[in-house]
Design an enzyme around this catalytic site. Sequence first.
Site, PDB file in Angstrom:
ATOM      1  CB  VAL A   1      -0.973   0.015   1.206  1.00 24.78           C
ATOM      2  CG1 VAL A   1      -1.905   1.210   1.113  1.00 24.78           C
ATOM      3  CG2 VAL A   1      -1.796  -1.275   1.242  1.00 24.78           C
TER       4      VAL A   1
ATOM      5  CD  GLU B   1     -13.606   5.140   3.574  1.00 26.21           C
ATOM      6  OE1 GLU B   1     -14.169   6.195   3.883  1.00 26.21           O
ATOM      7  OE2 GLU B   1     -14.160   4.034   3.683  1.00 26.21           O
TER       8      GLU B   1
ATOM      9  CB  ILE C   1     -16.050  -0.235  -0.427  1.00 21.81           C
ATOM     10  CG1 ILE C   1     -15.901  -1.410  -1.376  1.00 21.81           C
ATOM     11  CG2 ILE C   1     -17.506   0.149  -0.258  1.00 21.81           C
ATOM     12  CD1 ILE C   1     -16.584  -2.673  -0.884  1.00 21.81           C
TER      13      ILE C   1
ATOM     14  CE  LYS D   1     -10.664  -6.316   6.483  1.00 24.75           C
ATOM     15  NZ  LYS D   1     -10.636  -7.262   5.355  1.00 24.75           N
TER      16      LYS D   1
ATOM     17  N   GLY E   1      -6.059  -5.209  -2.545  1.00 25.75           N
ATOM     18  CA  GLY E   1      -5.211  -4.896  -3.696  1.00 25.75           C
ATOM     19  C   GLY E   1      -4.567  -3.540  -3.509  1.00 25.75           C
TER      20      GLY E   1
END
Length: 431
Positions: free
Chosen positions: A17, A131, A138, A207, A304
């Site tokens: 990331v 986020e 999303i 989550k 991803g």
Amino acid sequence: LASNSEVQVALLGAGVVGGGVARILGEKRDAFARLLGRPLTVTGVLVRDADRARAGIEPRLVTTDAARILEDGDVDIIVELLGREQPALDYITQALTAGKYVVTANKDVMARHGSRLLALSRQHDVDLLYEASVASAIPIIAPLKRDMLSNRILSLAAIINGTTNYILTAMSREGADFADALRQAQDLGYAESNPANDVEGEDARFKLAILASLAFRAPVRPDDIYREGITQLAAKDFRYAEEFGYAIKLLALARQVPDGIQARVHPAFLPIGAPLAKVDGVLNAVQVEGDLMGRVNFQGPGAGSLAATSAVVADILDAAQSIIGGRRDVHSEEEAPSKIVPMSELVTRYYIRLTVKDQPGVLAQIARCLGEAQISIASVLQKETNVTARTAELVIMTHEAREASVQSALTAVHALPVVEEIGNFLRVEEP
Ligand SMILES: NC(=O)c1ccc[n+]([C@@H]2O[C@H](COP(=O)([O-])OP(=O)(O)OC[C@H]3O[C@@H](n4cnc5c(N)ncnc54)[C@H](OP(=O)(O)O)[C@@H]3O)[C@@H](O)[C@H]2O)c1
């Protein structure tokens, strides 16, 4: 910030990331500068191995010394992309305390320490944005914080683990067993060599803790959430589910009930017409129900490098706009801790698969055990008689019943001499 000065960003981590974030901040530098009215500049990158060449990152910016970044008074935004709880938690705490804005993608830190860190950010008059910690690309944290603020959130129903959703989709479409579907996911890089965190539902639980705390404005910790993984599912559960008109999904569910909050992660039967039943492969989806807006569905890639980068960079831009414009994030402060309702109080319908002796009177004995626990049977199918072993498989769908009653009835059923095995039992959800 001086009216013409750049906004300085430091990255903690330059892996999947962090590397993507550095690249996009470079590639879109001009567009972002136009958007903000001033440049957004990366001035430091923390890694473990400073000697490795990293595409799109100037070597002079790379350091292994966290203090060099955290104690740099010119850095405006710290972007934490290290992963795991420590040292990420300490670095975030330090950055907020120093009055820096923080962006993180770290679900472990936010699920366990989110309430405290958000309070710390308010105390220091900065924002903590996260986020990318749930469902990656999303947008769900920002909508819950801002766009749905006029609602009382009633429930959340989500598919927030791509690995397990990929495995369940393969089991459903190909009739594959769990072990084969897992191997397939590992070969494609969708599952880790040690998949326990995903297949046991732990990742989804973290989550859900983040989403539920925000949605209900009350701290919901991972340990408050009931959890079951997908390892007990067999190919035949999917066949039987389909016969009854259901799909099987690993759902993360949280709901306001009269006595408090109910939160759980487990595989469940879902009517094939439900929006979440059509979310296949590595996709993620979150359905939010509010008192004003009704049910709203979000769906998209849940992992991803670029998907996570999309969310992290959006948070960086948001923080930069706040720093420049003096705008504050709309904080939905948590209220008093809510009561977490135990799983034993759940009321729903159940699917039960049993292997029994193939002889007369068996069903009556099972029905008696269920009836004594106030559980009534909606339908029964007899499947797969094994002539050699003289056993048969029974599939039972119940009417609504209490979880505690079902658990105790299954113990009584299991003790019947005519019952060889309780193959599986699953809850039926109609979100
Ligand atoms: N990958 C995804 O699709 C995805 C999606 C959403 C959210 N996330 C979250 O994003 C975060 C980062 O994930 P990732 O996949 O980018 O991880 P990653 O590829 O393992 O990268 C981690 C980076 O942090 C550095 N690092 C780790 N521990 C460090 C320490 N103690 N001191 C200094 N540097 C350290 C590593 O340095 P080296 O490069 O020197 O090893 C590496 O650059 C995690 O919280 C993850 O859950 C990931």
